[in-house]
Design an enzyme around this catalytic site. Structure first.
Site, short mmCIF file in Angstrom:
data_model
loop_
_atom_site.label_atom_id
_atom_site.label_comp_id
_atom_site.label_asym_id
_atom_site.label_seq_id
_atom_site.Cartn_x
_atom_site.Cartn_y
_atom_site.Cartn_z
N HIS A 100 0.84 -1.19 0.00
CA HIS A 100 0.00 0.00 0.00
C HIS A 100 0.88 1.25 0.00
CE1 HIS A 100 -2.58 -2.84 2.69
NE2 HIS A 100 -2.78 -3.11 1.41
N TYR A 108 2.77 2.74 13.70
CA TYR A 108 3.20 3.75 12.75
C TYR A 108 2.55 5.10 13.04
CZ TYR A 108 -0.75 1.51 10.21
OH TYR A 108 -1.93 0.93 9.85
#
Length: 469
Positions: free
Chosen positions: A70, A133
């Site tokens: 992605h 993240y």
């Protein structure tokens, strides 16, 4: 097994902007501790100050859980909280490194910065793995993503666990091959005031690049109260504001004063707020009118502001506001000459018509061609020059307006002695409308811009405005 006691270090990869960090992890019988994200230390090692706004955690039960590939429209700081992962990254951005691949393993002692447009994918190598993240944009269903198939033959990723033996979502299995992926363009550059003299020079400088957007007041009103909702501002990397109120004398009237403050201060405040909130570089064009012109030397970027009139006051106020934006360039210029009506064309027209004008001879400065301003802005942005103030005028010896008028007459084949030099007071004697005070010395020191690698032009005859219309 997590390695303890490493120094904080950074390693470049084969993909520009994708960097791996070794993180110091301190452990004992109780477990371990690390600084997972430390802005001051990490930016000191060259990491972009990317301004994270959201923290996400991905937990994976089983060995072999595989996600990706992605590419999101934001930057990411990826690290492991517990367990171990194999990561693969593919550059899906426009440019010569499109399709470049980098792979490595991450455990709690490593982290990686993933720039916008680089596809990322992860395969867990231990059970109960969690990785985190930080991202510098909030998740949005309207954001534009790009995807690549995990099994793409061109990328040729050597997965530790074969893809036919792991847990993958049906959606990830059906992502396109690299040949079908549309490269991700860079973030947008917004040029405001694109139909003015400087705006037209910026159009010529940037051309029709698809990531460059040109606006005028009909398509974007920067004085509007809902400006912050006028665009998805996270999609922009740079705003160049070429719009301003420049009617110096009219600004001394009640109506003009309101217009000058609205365009040069209130609107600038809105742009500054947007740029700060969205990590955008804001380019602002300032003026020699922020000074009173009393120095007996060229003005530097560090000289204190001392405007004489309303226009100069609004430009000085705008400078102070722009200086609060973390990423900014203030381009301080003077005596601007661009495509359209300007002093050079006016003098050429008067010469052709046989008129012998009186021209001011007690103001000294340098002309600034809009082509120089546009090229200088482009240079500062593409070379990632230090943010701050830059004087930017055309080069050469300073002259008075009368000197320049004589040059134009000579260049167009007319007698320069037809010009009569007069003082500013004499020139405006008898004026019925308010007249703004002018700085007598408008010379700007060009040391900083030239040391940044940009060389402004200096020949009047090289500019088409010197030709008779």
């Amino acid at each position: 097994m997590t390695e303890y006691g490493k120094q904080l270090t950074v390693t470049e990869t084969s993909i520009p902007g994708l960097v791996v960090f070794d993180l110091p992890v301190h452990g004992d019988a109780r477990g371990w501790f690390k600084e997972n994200w430390q802005r001051e230390k990490m930016t000191a090692l060259g990491l972009a100050d990317f301004g994270p706004v959201q923290n996400n955690i991905s937990f994976n039960d089983a060995v072999g859980t595989t996600r990706g590939i992605h590419a999101e429209p934001w930057d990411k700081w990826v690290s492991v909280a517990t367990g171990r992962i194999f990561g693969a990254w593919v550059d899906l951005r426009e440019g010569p490194t499109f399709g470049a691949v980098f792979t490595t393993e991450l455990d709690p002692s490593k982290a990686i910065f993933v720039p916008r447009g680089v596809g990322n994918s992860y395969q867990t190598l231990e059970a109960d793995t969690a990785y985190t993240y930080l991202v510098n944009d909030h998740w949005s269903p309207t954001a534009e993503y790009s995807f690549l198939n995990l099994a793409d033959e061109t990328a040729g990723i050597d997965w530790p666990i074969p893809l036919d033996q792991v847990e993958i979502s049906e959606k990830d299995k059906n992502h396109p091959r690299l040949a079908q992926v549309t490269p991700i363009p860079p973030k947008k550059i917004l040029i405001i005031g694109a139909n003015g003299q400087l705006g037209r020079a910026l159009r010529a400088e940037y051309g029709d690049a698809p990531h460059v957007e040109y606006t005028d007041r009909s398509s974007l009103d920067i004085t509007a109260p809902d400006l912050e909702h006028a665009r998805r501002w996270r999609d922009y990397s740079v705003i160049i504001n070429a719009a301003a109120y420049t009617k110096v004398d009219l600004a001394e009237t009640a109506e003009g004063r309101r217009g000058a403050w609205a365009a040069n201060v209130t609107a600038i405040t809105g742009l500054a707020r947007i740029a700060t909130a969205n990590n955008i570089t804001l380019v602002h064009v300032s003026s020699d009118y922020v000074f009173d012109g009393t120095l007996d030397r060229p003005y530097t970027e560090d000289d204190p502001l001392s405007p004489l009139g309303v226009y100069g006051q609004t430009k000085a106020a705008g400078d102070q506001i722009i200086a609060t934006v973390p990423k900014h360039y203030i381009i301080r210029t003077s005596w601007v000459i661009g495509d359209g009506n300007n002093f050079v064309r006016t003098m050429a027209t008067l010469a052709q018509r046989g008129i012998n004008p009186n021209v001011v001879n007690d103001q000294t400065g340098r002309l600034t061609f809009t082509t120089d301003i546009a090229a200088g802005i482009h240079h500062l942005l593409t070379t990632h020059a230090d943010h701050g103030i830059y004087n930017l005028t055309s080069n050469g010896e300073p002259h008075t307006w009368a000197d320049i008028a004589k040059q134009v007459f000579a260049l167009t084949g007319h007698d320069p002695d037809r010009i009569t030099g007069v003082t500013t007071d004499d020139y405006f004697a008898g004026a019925t409308a308010p007249i703004a005070p002018r700085p007598a010395n408008s010379i700007l020191d060009l040391t900083k811009i030239t040391e940044a690698g940009f060389s402004p032009s200096g020949e009047l005859q090289s500019y088409p405005g010197a030709e008779a219309p």
